[in-house]
Design a protein around this motif. Structure first.
Motif, mmCIF file in Angstrom:
data_model
loop_
_atom_site.group_PDB
_atom_site.id
_atom_site.type_symbol
_atom_site.label_atom_id
_atom_site.label_comp_id
_atom_site.label_asym_id
_atom_site.label_seq_id
_atom_site.Cartn_x
_atom_site.Cartn_y
_atom_site.Cartn_z
ATOM 1 N N GLU A 757 -13.794 -63.144 45.255
ATOM 2 C CA GLU A 757 -13.514 -61.744 45.579
ATOM 3 C C GLU A 757 -12.456 -61.630 46.668
ATOM 4 O OE1 GLU A 757 -17.239 -60.143 46.684
ATOM 5 O OE2 GLU A 757 -18.058 -60.081 44.629
ATOM 6 N N ARG A 758 -12.489 -62.540 47.609
ATOM 7 C CA ARG A 758 -11.499 -62.504 48.685
ATOM 8 C C ARG A 758 -10.111 -62.817 48.148
ATOM 9 N NH1 ARG A 758 -12.159 -65.846 54.343
ATOM 10 N NH2 ARG A 758 -10.520 -64.776 55.521
ATOM 11 N N SER A 759 -10.034 -63.783 47.223
ATOM 12 C CA SER A 759 -8.739 -64.120 46.626
ATOM 13 C C SER A 759 -8.182 -62.944 45.831
ATOM 14 C CB SER A 759 -8.884 -65.341 45.725
ATOM 15 O OG SER A 759 -9.326 -66.462 46.463
ATOM 16 N N GLU A 760 -9.075 -62.220 45.122
ATOM 17 C CA GLU A 760 -8.612 -61.047 44.382
ATOM 18 C C GLU A 760 -8.082 -59.974 45.322
ATOM 19 O OE1 GLU A 760 -11.803 -59.738 41.962
ATOM 20 O OE2 GLU A 760 -11.791 -61.498 40.659
ATOM 21 N N GLU A 761 -8.753 -59.801 46.459
ATOM 22 C CA GLU A 761 -8.258 -58.819 47.427
ATOM 23 C C GLU A 761 -6.888 -59.206 47.954
ATOM 24 O OE1 GLU A 761 -11.150 -58.472 50.460
ATOM 25 O OE2 GLU A 761 -12.643 -57.463 49.201
ATOM 26 N N SER A 771 4.155 -58.629 49.909
ATOM 27 C CA SER A 771 4.307 -59.620 50.978
ATOM 28 C C SER A 771 3.428 -60.802 50.664
ATOM 29 C CB SER A 771 3.920 -59.027 52.333
ATOM 30 O OG SER A 771 2.575 -58.613 52.309
ATOM 31 N N SER A 772 3.796 -61.960 51.200
ATOM 32 C CA SER A 772 3.066 -63.195 50.951
ATOM 33 C C SER A 772 2.181 -63.491 52.153
ATOM 34 C CB SER A 772 4.047 -64.353 50.725
ATOM 35 O OG SER A 772 3.331 -65.550 50.535
ATOM 36 N N VAL A 773 0.885 -63.253 52.021
ATOM 37 C CA VAL A 773 -0.062 -63.549 53.098
ATOM 38 C C VAL A 773 -1.024 -64.644 52.716
ATOM 39 C CG1 VAL A 773 0.057 -61.211 53.987
ATOM 40 C CG2 VAL A 773 -1.645 -61.753 52.269
ATOM 41 N N ARG A 774 -0.934 -65.089 51.452
ATOM 42 C CA ARG A 774 -1.897 -66.096 51.012
ATOM 43 C C ARG A 774 -1.702 -67.411 51.731
ATOM 44 N NH1 ARG A 774 -2.339 -67.107 44.674
ATOM 45 N NH2 ARG A 774 -2.343 -64.837 44.854
ATOM 46 N N SER A 775 -0.442 -67.786 51.922
ATOM 47 C CA SER A 775 -0.193 -69.061 52.589
ATOM 48 C C SER A 775 -0.694 -69.059 54.018
ATOM 49 C CB SER A 775 1.308 -69.376 52.553
ATOM 50 O OG SER A 775 2.019 -68.330 53.199
ATOM 51 N N LYS A 776 -0.554 -67.895 54.686
ATOM 52 C CA LYS A 776 -1.027 -67.820 56.054
ATOM 53 C C LYS A 776 -2.538 -67.916 56.120
ATOM 54 C CE LYS A 776 2.858 -64.892 57.400
ATOM 55 N NZ LYS A 776 3.252 -63.586 57.965
ATOM 56 N N LEU A 777 -3.228 -67.265 55.190
ATOM 57 C CA LEU A 777 -4.683 -67.302 55.210
ATOM 58 C C LEU A 777 -5.219 -68.673 54.852
ATOM 59 C CD1 LEU A 777 -5.523 -63.842 53.646
ATOM 60 C CD2 LEU A 777 -5.773 -64.524 56.007
ATOM 61 N N HIS A 778 -4.523 -69.366 53.931
ATOM 62 C CA HIS A 778 -4.986 -70.696 53.546
ATOM 63 C C HIS A 778 -4.930 -71.670 54.709
ATOM 64 C CE1 HIS A 778 -6.096 -70.465 49.377
ATOM 65 N NE2 HIS A 778 -4.982 -69.801 49.069
ATOM 66 N N VAL A 779 -4.011 -71.432 55.622
ATOM 67 C CA VAL A 779 -3.930 -72.321 56.776
ATOM 68 C C VAL A 779 -5.168 -72.193 57.647
ATOM 69 C CG1 VAL A 779 -2.621 -72.816 58.875
ATOM 70 C CG2 VAL A 779 -1.429 -72.283 56.751
ATOM 71 N N LEU A 780 -5.728 -70.975 57.706
ATOM 72 C CA LEU A 780 -6.876 -70.733 58.562
ATOM 73 C C LEU A 780 -8.183 -71.139 57.909
ATOM 74 C CD1 LEU A 780 -5.847 -67.213 59.899
ATOM 75 C CD2 LEU A 780 -5.491 -69.429 60.978
ATOM 76 N N GLU A 781 -8.216 -71.330 56.603
ATOM 77 C CA GLU A 781 -9.469 -71.643 55.919
ATOM 78 C C GLU A 781 -9.870 -73.086 56.162
ATOM 79 O OE1 GLU A 781 -11.419 -69.645 54.346
ATOM 80 O OE2 GLU A 781 -10.136 -67.910 54.631
ATOM 81 N N LEU A 782 -11.166 -73.308 56.169
ATOM 82 C CA LEU A 782 -11.684 -74.667 56.301
ATOM 83 C C LEU A 782 -11.685 -75.348 54.943
ATOM 84 C CD1 LEU A 782 -14.675 -73.978 58.680
ATOM 85 C CD2 LEU A 782 -12.460 -74.950 59.254
ATOM 86 N N PRO A 783 -11.406 -76.644 54.892
ATOM 87 C CA PRO A 783 -11.393 -77.336 53.605
ATOM 88 C C PRO A 783 -12.746 -77.303 52.922
ATOM 89 C CG PRO A 783 -10.290 -78.619 55.307
ATOM 90 C CD PRO A 783 -10.939 -77.472 55.990
ATOM 91 N N SER A 784 -13.825 -77.339 53.715
ATOM 92 C CA SER A 784 -15.144 -77.371 53.099
ATOM 93 C C SER A 784 -15.444 -76.099 52.326
ATOM 94 C CB SER A 784 -16.213 -77.573 54.185
ATOM 95 O OG SER A 784 -16.125 -76.529 55.140
ATOM 96 N N ILE A 785 -14.761 -75.001 52.629
ATOM 97 C CA ILE A 785 -14.996 -73.744 51.925
ATOM 98 C C ILE A 785 -14.000 -73.564 50.794
ATOM 99 C CG2 ILE A 785 -15.001 -71.238 52.231
ATOM 100 C CD1 ILE A 785 -15.991 -71.641 55.022
ATOM 101 N N THR A 786 -12.816 -74.043 51.010
ATOM 102 C CA THR A 786 -11.759 -73.795 50.029
ATOM 103 C C THR A 786 -12.011 -74.543 48.724
ATOM 104 O OG1 THR A 786 -10.249 -73.558 51.889
ATOM 105 C CG2 THR A 786 -9.276 -73.854 49.709
ATOM 106 N N PHE A 787 -12.570 -75.742 48.781
ATOM 107 C CA PHE A 787 -12.692 -76.573 47.591
ATOM 108 C C PHE A 787 -14.143 -76.737 47.145
ATOM 109 C CE2 PHE A 787 -8.911 -77.976 49.934
ATOM 110 C CZ PHE A 787 -7.936 -77.738 48.988
ATOM 111 N N LEU A 788 -14.974 -75.715 47.285
ATOM 112 C CA LEU A 788 -16.358 -75.783 46.830
ATOM 113 C C LEU A 788 -16.411 -75.734 45.309
ATOM 114 C CD1 LEU A 788 -18.287 -73.476 49.313
ATOM 115 C CD2 LEU A 788 -18.373 -75.953 49.156
ATOM 116 N N LYS A 789 -17.356 -76.510 44.742
ATOM 117 C CA LYS A 789 -17.572 -76.537 43.300
ATOM 118 C C LYS A 789 -19.000 -76.129 42.987
ATOM 119 C CE LYS A 789 -14.224 -80.249 42.482
ATOM 120 N NZ LYS A 789 -14.032 -81.616 41.923
#
Length: 1434
Positions: A757-761, A771-789
């Protein structure tokens, strides 16, 4: 600080010895004998040894009558034919007046006194005050002088003086010295001390007011005389009958009664008082190593000639004076001229002011006295740095205490220019006085620039002296705690200087125990107690809990290696190679936490204010607060002093509230981060977690917080979400395939859905805003949350059945099945040979026993087996488990035998009851039943105490009834039935029938008690009816029912009601706290329920015993974060803590109590303003004074400033140009000021009253009478010529002297004085200059510090013979920069000093410069201070 480290153990030992001696409680009689012996050996009095009739018949010239002289004085053999002389015919004998003095009247005040000779050494007096009378050395000495009689103060000024004097004495720990009598200004000082005592507001002890009075002028002094001392004596203040004498003031605490052997002569004490004040001013302030001496200030009110002389001499000695304008006479005269330029302070003006303020007393002054007064007043206002005038009209918002302290700081600025940094000295004084307001207004100004190293000594003094407000101020002004505690020596010294407290006693005991354990040979030299950080760490670990790691790990063993390179060192214990250089550096950096160290130091001494200030500096604020709560509660538990324990508990509760506040702030901002803070391992606090600290500290309120309970609920549900209904979980326990259909929600799925849902927003935002804000937000995300399966099928099944919630439900089902099987066996299938059901029951029980053993040995927190076993036994449910297992084993043992078969069954039936009671523990997790079970436990405890009261009444009534009804019953069962059982049943309504005769049948009882099933009959009469008094038994029954049924049962109901009301408010909090243990138990419990749990136990046994694998680490309760993530988390926590502190201060400022206090202060300020005469006259007066300061500025420029200006101009003419400012500049305004200064700036040193090196006094020459051109008809100077002069003049040759006249004007003395000849006496002075650096940025000159004048002077004889010859050879190269008259204190009207000033500019690379630099370096460790000073306007 490091220099004091060696002496600190000795001080610690001295403190322990002092405490031991204090505990021995030396008797007061022994102390009095010791004091009396010391005084008789060291203190003397004076008495007349030659009687000679004076002006009155029967009275000696000493003033005492003939009867008070010794026989040898009346008929002297040694002094026959001699005339009486005060100095020759007075002798010293041991004093006979000392001890304690009680004053009659309200309060019965007690003081200490001693009669002493005028020649008593001042060091003896100081020893008497500090060691014999046990006075703490002062931080300030206030000498109050002024009018002695007919002294009146206006009400407002009196109130301000009383309030200010007491405030400055109380806050700074000062001594007040006065004349000690009940007259004039001394009486006002006594009244101020009295008012302070009546308010009872002092928390720092009584005010020390020392009266130095003349023994010969005291009224009723005979009451004070006793050869062995008076302890105490009663002194009557007969003010009405004192006549020309004076009574002692009853509000002073100590009296020094100065005796010169005469009677009725005032002023005898002045010299001794002056010497005592000078000695005190030479004592170091605080510790003996301090370079700052005890400051002295003189406060002047009213006064006459004696007051002016006292003030003048004090200022000549460098003592600052504070004058209260409006107090009268000389004080008002000086106050009026203090703001005027020197040229306007004329003889006529002094005449006018004296006539105005002295009234009729003015007529008694001669012209010569007024000349002397004018000269002294001019000299006084010439020292503005030592003169402070407190004006009520101008200082509306300033108190007297502030004026006194500001006067001292103003004086210190002048006296600290000698390389002793003025600001540092002022700061040391302010810290010693504990006056933060003075430091804020006078020291930490906007212009001041401070380094952390400059403030470290003040910080240490503030910490050791328990001055929290100064600690806060120093932290706000740049003290770096990491630098302050950079080495362990400072922290170690702080612990060695701990005040007397519980923690210090524990430390000393630990050190002593360690010393006893050492071999005797190692303890021969170790007599002093030396506290190390290792011992502090062990004691703190004891207070925190053994599950923590040491706060200060043991120091690494020293290895003698070459530290210039990384040397590989092999550690035999681990058999691996490390680089020692890198390893040491890392360990030191990781373990150092100065904020934690200082906070811990404050907490262990139970210092609320210091701990609060240092806690604000801690980054790991929540862990620090919870650790403080644990430490304080542990110390309160082990402490003996009940009051101290209550203070510790209160402080522990405060830090629990702080932890709650910080966590609530964190939880409201970010729940996930807040929960991570709870389970994060804190390296600063023993590698434990906030949650563990809160549980160990029994901080129920913290654990009951919503965020903590949310974390526990999350752990309780495992991988399942907390929103799953219980019925769905129960269904899936039976039909587990439903978990694959989405019937249950998992947390992992919710996180993945939230991220989607956050990615859709983000995509929607990019589409709208382009504007491109995805790259900035990805820098702040923790790896343990970004790559959950998503979880796999097996993971879902394993996560479901390993959830503590599911384990709990399976165990409930298993326990009910166990109880059902147990009941079936007991009621249906209990055969002589165990059936399969009974065998299954035994296997089931074995699984329960194995689980209890596993719980006992399972120690994930590292408590150790001893503490784990203690915690296990302290739990009620575990006690029931152990009891039920023991009863089952005993019952089973009996059951397997033939003889005890039935007894075994009975025990098993009782054991079934215990197992059923154990069932209540299962429902503690329930939010509804859990709190009720807590209430039931509390009520059971209350009922046990009630049963003790009830048993008294039951036994009392039962024994009495049994004794009355039955005679000599010998059957024990029937005795217990009649004495206990039947009275107990009466409470529940079973009224006995044998207390009266209405239902008596002889057949229902046994006459002799031979029938075992019948009770014994009561004593019968001849009619075979009971013979006992029926009326008595009925009355006893009624009374028993009244107390037992009505009183005690209603008491029990009231107790239950009170317990319910008391616990009801806390049951939810207690239940939430106890819920943790249940959650943790089922979190670590194997997934299979009993009896299948045996397979899990077998697996664990093989894993630990055979395979030797470590225990499984559960990260739900303890997580070690990476350094970067931990740094970010702590920074965020520190921000949240700051927000909490801001909100807390805002709430406090808006509280009703604070508003009432602020309103009261405003009302008091307005009232004081209305009381003052602040009309237009006061405003006009201020404007006139301001105009005078603008029109007539003080333009007197010192000779040294002129000389330095000439040096600079001369050097410039030679080409030595630099970016330096010439004092005064070259503007027209400056030139005009210089011209005026030449007209008004007459010589000053040449007119000093006392000629140096002699007892000659100059004739007073006021400023306006200095020029020879001015007529001075009354000028009558004395003549003086020293014996070693060079002129050959016989007597006083006026004509010869007329040929030599001082070109600068009159000096008040004729002759050549101490100079070699009349006329000009030529000298030569050399000024050595250099450039500070190669760029020639600053010009410097060589100077020596003159302590007598408190200024820099040109070096004369201290440069050494070799350097002197070298400089003499360079005189020819020097530049003449000045030649002429010098204002020298040896000048007279006929002889004066003229000098030639040469400047020698030195090369930085020459040998002479090297020798001079060596001289400057050596002077820093000698009494002479030599240094290069910058040529500047200062």
């Amino acid at each position: 600080m490091g220099e004091e480290a060696d002496s600190s153990p000795a001080r610690t030992l001295a403190a322990s010895v002092a405490a031991a001696s204090k505990s021995l409680s030396v008797s007061p009689s022994f102390q009095r004998c010791s004091l009396a012996s010391w005084i008789r050996d060291n203190v003397k009095k004076k008495e007349c040894c030659l009687y000679e009739t004076g002006s009155r018949e029967g009275t000696c010239r000493c003033g005492f009558p003939r009867a008070l002289h010794r026989d040898e004085a009346v008929k002297p053999d040694d002094h026959a034919g001699e005339a009486w002389n005060k100095h020759r015919h007075m002798r010293e004998v041991p004093t006979d007046a000392f001890g304690e003095i009680n004053f009659d009247g309200l309060g019965h005040k007690t003081g200490k006194y001693v009669r002493m000779s005028t020649d008593t050494p001042t060091d003896v007096l100081y020893e008497l005050l500090t060691e014999q009378w046990k006075l703490s050395p002062p931080n300030l000495l206030i000498s109050v002088t002024g009018g002695a009689k007919n002294f009146y103060l206006r009400a407002h000024l009196k109130s301000m003086f009383h309030r200010g004097l007491i405030k400055v004495a109380q806050t700074t720990g000062a001594w007040i010295i006065t004349g000690g009598t009940h007259t004039g200004v001394m009486k006002h000082v006594g009244q101020a001390v009295r008012d302070h005592g009546l308010t009872g507001s002092s928390t720092q002890g009584d005010i020390v007011a020392i009266g130095v009075a003349t023994w010969g002028t005291l009224h009723n002094r005979k009451d004070l005389v006793h050869p062995d001392g008076c302890f105490p004596t009663h002194y009557s203040m007969d003010v009405q009958g004192q006549g020309s004498l004076s009574c002692l003031d009853n509000n002073h605490s100590h009296f020094l009664l100065v005796d010169d052997g005469t009677h009725g002569r005032y002023g005898v004490e002045i010299e001794l008082r002056s010497r005592l004040e000078k000695l005190i001013s030479q004592q170091p302030l605080g510790n003996p190593e301090s370079n700052v001496m005890i400051p002295v200030v003189c406060v002047v009110l009213d006064g006459g000639t004696g007051t002016l002389n006292t003030m003048f001499n004090a200022m000549l000695n460098g003592t600052p004076c504070v004058i209260l304008e409006g107090s009268g006479r000389i004080a008002d005269v000086i106050a009026q001229v203090a703001g005027l330029p020197l040229s306007r302070v004329t003889i006529a003006l002094v005449h006018q002011l004296m006539k105005r303020f002295f009234g009729s007393e003015y007529e008694r002054f001669s012209d010569l006295e007024i000349l002397e007064w004018t000269k002294k007043i001019q000299d006084i206002i010439r020292m503005p740095h030592l003169l402070t005038v407190f004006r009520i009209s101008e200082d509306k918002h300033r108190e007297v205490d502030v004026a006194i302290l500001q006067a001292l700081l103003k004086a210190s600025r002048r006296s600290a220019t000698a390389g002793r940094d003025s600001s540092l000295r002022q700061l040391e004084l302010a810290v010693a006085w504990n006056r933060v307001d003075i430091a804020e207004s006078e020291i930490f100004t906007e212009e001041s620039q401070w380094k952390s190293s400059d403030l470290e000594q003040a910080m240490f003094s503030a910490l050791v002296g328990d001055k929290p407000q100064f600690v806060r101020l120093l932290l706000e002004n740049g003290v770096s705690l990491s630098r302050f505690l950079e080495d362990g020596d400072t922290l170690l010294e702080l612990y060695n200087k701990l005040p007397s407290c519980f923690f210090l006693r524990k430390l000393v005991k630990r050190v002593q125990n360690e010393r006893r354990c050492r071999p005797k040979g190692l303890c021969l030299r170790a007599q002093a107690i030396n506290i190390s950080l290792m011992q502090v760490s062990e004691e703190v670990r004891h207070l925190l809990g053994n599950f923590t790691r040491p706060i200060y790990p043991p120091p690494a063993p020293r290895c003698h290696v070459n530290m210039s390179q990384d040397t590989p060192v092999t550690l035999p214990a681990k058999g691996r190679v490390i680089h020692q250089t890198l390893d040491r550096g890392r360990s030191g950096e990781e373990l150092r936490d100065p904020e934690r160290d200082l906070f811990l130091w404050a907490v262990v001494q139970n210092n609320k204010e210091l701990a609060g200030i240092t806690w604000e500096q801690c980054r790991d604020g929540m862990s620090a607060a919870l650790a403080a709560s644990k430490i304080l509660k542990k110390m309160a538990q082990e402490g003996i002093d009940a009051d101290e324990a209550e203070e510790m508990k209160a402080l522990a509760n405060l830090y629990e509230r702080h932890a709650i506040g910080v966590f609530s702030e964190c939880h409201s901002c970010d729940e996930e981060r807040a929960q991570r803070l709870l389970v994060r391992i804190s390296p600063s606090w023993g590698h434990t977690t906030c949650l563990r600290l809160a549980l160990e500290a029994d901080d129920k309120s913290f654990v009951a917080q919503t965020g903590v309970q949310a974390l526990l609920t999350q752990i309780w549900c495992g991988e399942l979400t907390v929103d799953n209904p219980v019925w769905r979980v129960l269904i899936c326990m039976i039909f587990f395939p439903l978990i694959y259909t989405g019937f249950l929600a998992y947390r992992r799925d919710e996180v993945i859905q939230r991220e989607a849902e956050r990615s859709e927003e983000i995509i929607t935002m990019e589409t709208v805003t382009r504007s491109s804000v995805r790259s900035k937000l990805h820098v702040l995300e923790l790896p343990s949350i970004t790559f959950l399966k998503p979880l796999s099928s097996w993971s879902k099944l394993a996560s479901f059945y390993s959830s503590p919630q599911v384990k709990f439900y399976w165990n409930i089902v298993s326990y009910f099945a166990f109880l059902f099987l147990f009941a079936v066996v007991l009621m249906i299938d209990f055969q002589s040979q165990p059936s399969w059901r009974e065998v299954l029951l035994y296997i089931w029980l074995i699984s329960l026993v194995c689980e209890e053993v596993r719980q006992l040995f399972h120690d994930p927190d590292g408590f150790g087996f001893q503490k784990k076993a203690r915690r296990y036994i302290n739990e009620l449910w575990n006690i029931l488990d152990v009891l039920s297992i023991i009863l089952f084993i005993i019952g089973l043992s009996f059951r397997l035998t033939t003889t005890l078969f039935y007894a075994g069954k009975v025990l098993l039936c009782i054991d079934f009851v215990v197992f059923c009671l154990r069932l209540m523990a299962i429902f503690t997790i329930s939010r509804t039943l859990g709190p009720k079970i807590i209430i039931v436990r509390k009520m059971i405890m209350d009922m046990f105490f009630f049963m003790f009261l009830l048993s008294i009444w039951v036994v009392a009534y039962g024994v009495a009834k049994q004794g009355i009804l039955i005679h000599n019953e010998d059957r024990l069962d029937w005795i217990m039935r009649g004495a206990v059982y039947e009275p107990y049943l009466i409470i529940f309504g079973n009224v006995p029938t044998n207390i009266d005769n209405t239902e008596f049948h002889k057949d229902s009882c046994s006459t002799n008690g031979s029938e075992p099933l019948k009770p014994k009959c009561p004593v019968l009469n001849e009619n075979d009816m009971p013979a006992f008094p029926e009326w008595l038994t009925i009355i006893m029954l009624c009374v028993y029912l009244l107390f037992a049924n009505i009183l005690l049962l209603n008491l029990l109901i009231a107790i239950f009601n009170f317990t319910f009301q008391e616990v009801q408010d806390n049951t939810d909090r207690i239940w939430k706290f106890q819920r943790y243990e249940l959650i943790k138990e089922y979190h670590s419990r194997p997934a299979a329920p009993p009896p299948l749990i045996l397979f899990s136990h077998l697996y664990l046994f093989i894993r630990h015993t055979i395979l030797c694998r470590p225990s499984i680490i559960y990260r739900e309760f303890k997580v070690e974060l990476p350094p970067r993530e931990e740094e970010e988390l702590l920074s965020w926590e520190a921000l949240m803590k700051d927000n909490y502190l801001v909100s807390t201060r805002k709430e406090q400022s808006q509280s009703m109590e604070r508003r009432i206090l602020d309103t009261a202060q405003k009302v008091a300020t307005i009232t004081e303003s209305l009381d003052q005469d602040n009309g237009s006259a006061a405003v006009m007066k201020r404007l006139d004074r301001l105009q005078e300061q603008v029109v007539f500025p003080d333009l007197h420029v010192s000779q040294s400033a002129k000389a330095l200006q000439w040096i600079i101009e001369s050097l410039k003419s030679q080409g030595h140009h630099a970016a330096i400012k010439v004092p005064g500049g070259d503007s027209a305004d400056t030139r005009s000021k210089a011209t005026e200064s030449k007209k008004a700036g007459f010589h000053v040193d040449a007119r000093q009253f006392h000629y140096p090196g002699s007892k000659v006094t100059r004739f007073p020459v006021p400023e306006e009478k200095v020029p020879w051109e001015v007529s001075f008809t009354s000028y009558n100077p004395g003549y003086y010529a020293s014996e070693d002069g060079g002129d050959q003049m016989d007597g006083f040759d006026t004509k010869a002297q007329d040929n030599y006249r001082n070109p600068a004007g009159r000096t008040g003395l004729t002759g050549r004085g101490a100079l070699s000849h009349l006329g000009s006496n030529l000298t030569m002075d050399i000024v050595l200059t250099r450039w500070r650096d190669i760029e020639r940025s600053t010009l410097e000159f060589l100077a020596v510090w003159d302590d007598s004048q408190c200024t820099w002077a040109l070096p004369e004889g201290i440069i050494g013979e070799r350097l002197h010859h070298t400089l003499q050879a360079k005189v020819a190269e020097g530049t003449r920069v000045f030649e002429g008259y010098v204002d020298d204190c040896r000048n007279t009207d006929n002889a004066w000093v003229e000098t030639t000033l040469l400047n020698i500019h030195l090369d930085r690379t020459g040998q002479l410069m090297a020798d001079l630099n060596h001289l400057v370096a050596n002077s820093k460790i000698s009494t002479e201070m030599v240094g290069w000073q910058e040529v500047s306007p200062q």
